[in-house]
Design a protein around this motif. Structure first.
Motif, short mmCIF file in Angstrom:
data_model
loop_
_atom_site.label_atom_id
_atom_site.label_comp_id
_atom_site.label_asym_id
_atom_site.label_seq_id
_atom_site.Cartn_x
_atom_site.Cartn_y
_atom_site.Cartn_z
N ALA A 30 0.82 -1.21 0.00
CA ALA A 30 0.00 0.00 0.00
C ALA A 30 0.86 1.27 0.00
CB ALA A 30 -0.94 0.00 1.20
N ARG A 31 1.91 1.27 0.81
CA ARG A 31 2.79 2.45 0.87
C ARG A 31 3.59 2.62 -0.42
NH1 ARG A 31 3.67 7.20 1.48
NH2 ARG A 31 5.53 7.93 2.49
N LEU A 32 4.02 1.51 -1.01
CA LEU A 32 4.74 1.58 -2.28
C LEU A 32 3.83 2.14 -3.37
CD1 LEU A 32 7.26 1.03 -3.95
CD2 LEU A 32 6.49 -1.33 -4.22
N VAL A 33 2.59 1.68 -3.41
CA VAL A 33 1.63 2.19 -4.40
C VAL A 33 1.41 3.68 -4.20
CG1 VAL A 33 -0.82 2.12 -5.04
CG2 VAL A 33 0.47 0.00 -4.81
N GLU A 34 1.29 4.10 -2.96
CA GLU A 34 1.09 5.52 -2.67
C GLU A 34 2.27 6.34 -3.16
OE1 GLU A 34 0.94 8.21 1.33
OE2 GLU A 34 -0.12 6.29 1.39
N ARG A 35 3.47 5.86 -2.88
CA ARG A 35 4.67 6.59 -3.33
C ARG A 35 4.77 6.64 -4.84
NH1 ARG A 35 9.95 5.31 0.33
NH2 ARG A 35 9.32 6.54 2.12
N SER A 94 2.35 6.41 -7.10
CA SER A 94 1.34 7.29 -7.69
C SER A 94 1.68 8.76 -7.42
CB SER A 94 -0.06 6.94 -7.18
OG SER A 94 -0.19 7.19 -5.81
N ASP A 95 2.29 9.05 -6.29
CA ASP A 95 2.74 10.42 -6.02
C ASP A 95 3.82 10.84 -7.01
OD1 ASP A 95 1.01 10.62 -3.88
OD2 ASP A 95 2.57 10.34 -2.35
N ALA A 150 -3.98 5.91 -10.63
CA ALA A 150 -3.20 4.68 -10.88
C ALA A 150 -3.10 3.79 -9.65
CB ALA A 150 -1.80 5.05 -11.36
N ARG A 151 -3.57 4.25 -8.51
CA ARG A 151 -3.38 3.48 -7.27
C ARG A 151 -4.01 2.10 -7.31
NH1 ARG A 151 -3.40 7.79 -2.25
NH2 ARG A 151 -1.51 8.84 -2.96
N GLN A 152 -5.26 2.01 -7.73
CA GLN A 152 -5.92 0.70 -7.73
C GLN A 152 -5.26 -0.27 -8.71
OE1 GLN A 152 -10.15 0.80 -8.23
NE2 GLN A 152 -10.36 -1.40 -7.91
N PRO A 153 -4.98 0.12 -9.97
CA PRO A 153 -4.28 -0.81 -10.87
C PRO A 153 -2.89 -1.19 -10.37
CG PRO A 153 -5.24 1.01 -12.13
CD PRO A 153 -5.41 1.33 -10.67
N GLU A 173 -0.50 -9.13 -6.99
CA GLU A 173 -0.36 -10.37 -7.77
C GLU A 173 1.11 -10.81 -7.86
OE1 GLU A 173 -2.53 -12.60 -9.29
OE2 GLU A 173 -3.93 -11.55 -7.97
N LEU A 174 2.01 -9.86 -8.08
CA LEU A 174 3.43 -10.21 -8.17
C LEU A 174 3.94 -10.77 -6.86
CD1 LEU A 174 4.74 -7.16 -10.22
CD2 LEU A 174 4.51 -9.51 -11.02
N VAL A 175 3.56 -10.15 -5.75
CA VAL A 175 3.98 -10.65 -4.44
C VAL A 175 3.36 -12.02 -4.17
CG1 VAL A 175 3.83 -10.24 -1.95
CG2 VAL A 175 4.44 -8.37 -3.48
#
Length: 83
Positions: free
Chosen positions: A15-20, A22-23, A30-33, A40-42
């Protein structure tokens, strides 16, 4: 005399990686995709690689997001050869 261990970078949750990411991309839609792809990768590391160690590296190159997924598990050819 023991050498001091190098300081480890903080571990990020997906979640934090996605936030960073998208920032950095300036695209919060782009956060949800991104979350779906990274989850899925993890999951593939845990489900198929038969290892406890996996890493996701992410960076931005111009207007492109670059992802690398690395694990210390069994290979795809080995997985198919076992069948």
């Amino acid at each position: 005399m023991k050498k001091p261990r190098p300081k480890q970078p903080p571990k990020l949750t997906v979640a934090r990686l996605v936030e960073r990411m998208s920032d950095v991309l300036h695209d919060h839609t782009a956060r949800q995709p991104l979350a779906y792809i990274l989850t899925e990768l993890v999951a593939n590391i845990w489900d198929h690689a038969e290892t406890e160690f996996g890493f996701i590296l992410a960076g931005v190159n111009g207007d492109r997001l670059v992802l690398a997924v690395v694990d210390a598990g069994i290979s795809i050819p080995f997985t198919y050869a076992r069948r």
